[in-house]
Design a protein around this motif. Sequence first.
Motif, PDB file in Angstrom:
ATOM      1  N   LEU A   1       0.835  -1.203   0.000  1.00  0.00           N
ATOM      2  CA  LEU A   1       0.000   0.000   0.000  1.00  0.00           C
ATOM      3  C   LEU A   1       0.867   1.250   0.000  1.00  0.00           C
ATOM      4  O   LEU A   1       0.670   2.178  -0.786  1.00  0.00           O
ATOM      5  N   LYS A   2       1.867   1.245   0.861  1.00  0.00           N
ATOM      6  CA  LYS A   2       2.726   2.415   0.991  1.00  0.00           C
ATOM      7  C   LYS A   2       3.463   2.695  -0.312  1.00  0.00           C
ATOM      8  O   LYS A   2       3.576   3.835  -0.759  1.00  0.00           O
ATOM      9  N   ASN A   3       3.943   1.622  -0.930  1.00  0.00           N
ATOM     10  CA  ASN A   3       4.687   1.807  -2.172  1.00  0.00           C
ATOM     11  C   ASN A   3       3.787   2.232  -3.322  1.00  0.00           C
ATOM     12  O   ASN A   3       4.208   2.947  -4.220  1.00  0.00           O
ATOM     13  N   THR A   4       2.538   1.782  -3.272  1.00  0.00           N
ATOM     14  CA  THR A   4       1.595   2.215  -4.295  1.00  0.00           C
ATOM     15  C   THR A   4       1.285   3.705  -4.135  1.00  0.00           C
ATOM     16  O   THR A   4       1.259   4.465  -5.098  1.00  0.00           O
ATOM     17  N   LEU A   5       1.076   4.094  -2.886  1.00  0.00           N
ATOM     18  CA  LEU A   5       0.743   5.492  -2.614  1.00  0.00           C
ATOM     19  C   LEU A   5       1.898   6.413  -2.991  1.00  0.00           C
ATOM     20  O   LEU A   5       1.693   7.558  -3.387  1.00  0.00           O
ATOM     21  N   ARG A   6       3.120   5.876  -2.861  1.00  0.00           N
ATOM     22  CA  ARG A   6       4.308   6.670  -3.147  1.00  0.00           C
ATOM     23  C   ARG A   6       4.281   7.229  -4.566  1.00  0.00           C
ATOM     24  O   ARG A   6       4.778   8.313  -4.849  1.00  0.00           O
ATOM     25  N   ALA A   7       3.683   6.454  -5.443  1.00  0.00           N
ATOM     26  CA  ALA A   7       3.710   6.849  -6.844  1.00  0.00           C
ATOM     27  C   ALA A   7       2.618   7.861  -7.183  1.00  0.00           C
ATOM     28  O   ALA A   7       2.627   8.445  -8.251  1.00  0.00           O
ATOM     29  N   SER A   8       1.686   8.042  -6.263  1.00  0.00           N
ATOM     30  CA  SER A   8       0.558   8.909  -6.604  1.00  0.00           C
ATOM     31  C   SER A   8       0.754  10.313  -6.045  1.00  0.00           C
ATOM     32  O   SER A   8       1.308  10.496  -4.974  1.00  0.00           O
ATOM     33  N   ASN A   9       0.257  11.273  -6.811  1.00  0.00           N
ATOM     34  CA  ASN A   9       0.393  12.664  -6.386  1.00  0.00           C
ATOM     35  C   ASN A   9      -0.876  13.231  -5.779  1.00  0.00           C
ATOM     36  O   ASN A   9      -0.941  14.390  -5.421  1.00  0.00           O
ATOM     37  N   HIS A  10      -1.898  12.404  -5.717  1.00  0.00           N
ATOM     38  CA  HIS A  10      -3.172  12.873  -5.199  1.00  0.00           C
ATOM     39  C   HIS A  10      -3.017  13.323  -3.738  1.00  0.00           C
ATOM     40  O   HIS A  10      -2.341  12.651  -2.955  1.00  0.00           O
ATOM     41  N   PRO A  11      -3.629  14.445  -3.360  1.00  0.00           N
ATOM     42  CA  PRO A  11      -3.461  14.939  -1.992  1.00  0.00           C
ATOM     43  C   PRO A  11      -3.833  13.920  -0.915  1.00  0.00           C
ATOM     44  O   PRO A  11      -3.166  13.835   0.116  1.00  0.00           O
ATOM     45  N   LEU A  12      -4.886  13.145  -1.166  1.00  0.00           N
ATOM     46  CA  LEU A  12      -5.266  12.135  -0.167  1.00  0.00           C
ATOM     47  C   LEU A  12      -4.189  11.056  -0.052  1.00  0.00           C
ATOM     48  O   LEU A  12      -3.867  10.599   1.042  1.00  0.00           O
ATOM     49  N   SER A  13      -3.624  10.676  -1.196  1.00  0.00           N
ATOM     50  CA  SER A  13      -2.556   9.685  -1.167  1.00  0.00           C
ATOM     51  C   SER A  13      -1.371  10.203  -0.367  1.00  0.00           C
ATOM     52  O   SER A  13      -0.754   9.471   0.397  1.00  0.00           O
ATOM     53  N   ARG A  14      -1.053  11.479  -0.594  1.00  0.00           N
ATOM     54  CA  ARG A  14       0.100  12.061   0.099  1.00  0.00           C
ATOM     55  C   ARG A  14      -0.101  12.021   1.612  1.00  0.00           C
ATOM     56  O   ARG A  14       0.799  11.658   2.356  1.00  0.00           O
ATOM     57  N   SER A  15      -1.308  12.414   2.064  1.00  0.00           N
ATOM     58  CA  SER A  15      -1.483  12.455   3.510  1.00  0.00           C
ATOM     59  C   SER A  15      -1.583  11.056   4.110  1.00  0.00           C
ATOM     60  O   SER A  15      -1.126  10.824   5.222  1.00  0.00           O
ATOM     61  N   LEU A  16      -2.137  10.123   3.359  1.00  0.00           N
ATOM     62  CA  LEU A  16      -2.195   8.747   3.843  1.00  0.00           C
ATOM     63  C   LEU A  16      -0.784   8.153   3.901  1.00  0.00           C
ATOM     64  O   LEU A  16      -0.407   7.479   4.852  1.00  0.00           O
ATOM     65  N   TYR A  17       0.008   8.476   2.882  1.00  0.00           N
ATOM     66  CA  TYR A  17       1.378   7.996   2.812  1.00  0.00           C
ATOM     67  C   TYR A  17       2.162   8.411   4.055  1.00  0.00           C
ATOM     68  O   TYR A  17       2.927   7.639   4.617  1.00  0.00           O
ATOM     69  N   LYS A  18       1.938   9.637   4.473  1.00  0.00           N
ATOM     70  CA  LYS A  18       2.702  10.171   5.604  1.00  0.00           C
ATOM     71  C   LYS A  18       2.408   9.436   6.907  1.00  0.00           C
ATOM     72  O   LYS A  18       3.281   9.310   7.755  1.00  0.00           O
TER      73      LYS A  18
END
Lengths: 64, 799
Positions: free
Chosen positions: B532-549
């Motif tokens: 999940l984390k690695n998938t989110l890493r590739a996305s620039n969507h604001p929700l992805s960014r905050s979830l990634y963090k």
Amino acid sequence: MGVIYVLLTISIVVAILFFIGFIISVKNGQYDDMYTPSIRILFEDELVKERKNTPSKSTNSKQS
Amino acid sequence: MIASTCFHCGNDCGKTTISFDQKTFCCHGCKTVYDIFSSHNLSSYYDLQSAPGAIPKKIEGKYDYLDTPDIIERLTEFDNNHTQITTLYIPHIHCSSCIWILENLHKLESAITVSQVNFPKKTLRITYNKEHISLKKVVLLLNTIGYDPYISLDDYSIKTTKTNRNLIYKLGVAGFAFGNVMFLSFPEYFEVQEYWLEQYKHVFRWLMFIFSLPVVGYAAQDYFISAYKGLRARLLNIDVPIALGILVLFIRSTTEIIFDLGTGFFDSLTGLVFFLLLGKFFQQKTYSFLSFERDYKSYFPIAVTKVNTEKHNNQRSEKNIQVYDIKKGDRLLIRNEELIPVDAVLLEGCAQIDYSFVTGESESIHKTPGEKLFAGGRQVSGAIEIEALKSVTQSYLTQLWSNNVFTKNKSASFTNLTDTISKYFTITILCIALTATTFWLFYDSSQAIHVFTAVLIIACPCALALARPFALGNILRIFGKRKFYLKNADVIEQLAKANTIIFDKTGTITTSQKSTITYQGLPLSRQEEALLKNTLRASNHPLSRSLYKILSEHDIYILDEFDEHTGEGIEGKREQHTIKVGSSGFVRKKIDSDAMNTAVHISADDTYKGRYIFNNSYRKGISEVFKALSQIYSLSILSGDNSSEKKYLQKVLPKHTDLLFRQKPKDKLNYIDALQQRGKNVVMIGDGLNDAGALAQSDVGIAISENVNVFSPACDAILDASQFKNISNYFKISKSTMKIISSSFVFSFLYNIIGLYFAVTGQLSPLIAAILMPLSSISIIVYVTLLTNFLCRKLKVEQ
């Protein structure tokens, strides 16, 4: 005792000269930004120091 | 691993540290800027202040409109064959390093001849040779070194910003005359019966007369004008007794020297005017880098890209047009990070609109082609094409500014404390003067006129008029240092009078940056979380960014497959494992019906796992602030959102807080108006452009802003969001300040009684006046300044 008139005239003329100086400086915008110049004056020293430290570098870049 | 910070911008580098030249950088942008500076011998940028830089944001085509001659003409203040001069507003200017690097621009680009920073205004004035460099290139150069200028529609309107220096001139004239008159009147203070003094005193006196002419005629003219205006409106404002005092001082002094009766009171006269102007000057603290008059123009772009499609051969051409020139039916291209200037229909592309400027809501909204977009939103993912439905001034948001609240002058209808007191003061003084004169008429009629003028002179309310400007001016400065910026000193008095406080919800009592995220559903295995984390890493969507963090650290690996379905979700695959992240419809082919909050759904290997819910997070200390305020004020919350958080708010906030949801901008304005009709003094605390009407309607509108340099709607005060906890303290201090001013009035009355004793008994000599007047003024100034400083000693800046 006429000397008092001379002295008065001189003192007032000097005062008015300073006053005119003040007006001109306000007009030129000296009082619009009272913060930046106080910092800017400190930079000149830094620049001189830099030039002294690296004289060869700056001449090199000029030649190229 | 030791946490390292970026050498350029000071941000945490995280895992992706870039090492270069024995220094660490958080991204390539920062490294590039460092590279530019060090290769041009400009690395002392980093000596002056550590990590002063900003990450440069490169956006293709953002400044293309700067090629349009019409716009260049508007942005430059001087333009001839070779030279152009332009002034740009750069929000990032914050330290001495900034000044240094920006004033050394000529080392980076030789076509720039002069660049000068105005630090308080955060502007840079650049003179450059236009044959070698264009305005666009100058702006791009600034952009690459991280000093992105802020150009908005506001810059387009023709500027008549002639700085008003009248007060400085007047202060100069009064101070000049005061000093000289003091010198000239000094010999006669001691009344030495010397031969030369007797002989020359007439010269001295006439010189004093000449010096006082510009003081009465020029420096004091505001008081005469204001007194005249007040009298015509049947108001006895504080300027009436002041103007009367100045006039009487001048006339009496002139008659005295004409008839050789005495020296006159020219020293007191000039001193009085000087001190009064000093008070005005002190009160006039302005934050030139902030603007309290902003409307939508400050946020809207100056130009947009219009797309023309030729009908016969379908050829597309792009052209930059002025925002005011947009007509209904125009096809516009909105790039990433650009603002939508008009109400429009989305034609092409995937819109992800961030309305945080308008509503304060941080979560962006997804729109699909055919849907309507409102002006004021910012596109945050990729380019879109829209068709304008209205012109700029007729859009839904901008129409709000045609409401007459915005043309009304708030301060004009406000009578301050000094003016209220001065009404009684003036009447009392006139009574005393008349009584004393009548008495002297019978007792010794030669003294009558002497006593009458003496009363008016000594009663001139210098100390009374100085207490307020110095107390409020001092508080204004202290608040400013604590990141609460007021438009002017009157705001403090208005704050002290308030009895109702209204808060906006989104962006005001919630933070716009951090959302709290909670997980609901089946727990994820370690392997799934890593994927999940690695998938989110590739996305620039604001929700992805905050979830990634918020996800815990995992090893970084490369995905075998990655797919981004814009507006729906993302998909990642590695070693036979797949993960889907996104909207409910995308992840499990089912639309959430009970969704009140934003949620991100997760499924691993085609089995639904659960969802991450993004809750609005409230600002720290919100219940303490409300608790403290609710003891004195009636509080309400007006929110444009749905009532999903009503229960939570009722739990956290004091009982009597009114909660109103689904309020349109106009409703907020009307709600405040209704309260004011019932005689309430309303303070509105809001943030977005949709609060602009309510902020203007309220007695004091306070805008909360995460970044005071960039954004705040028109208001009376701007509060840095980090200081939210202090709100109740600011209110408390305002109230106490007014009490200090009232108590200082007692002092000034005491001085007046002493002075009146001399005046009524006919003993007022110029010497007594010359001692009493400055003494009373200075002691009042010291009194209020010390007490207000004492008041604020506990007020701390929240980090």
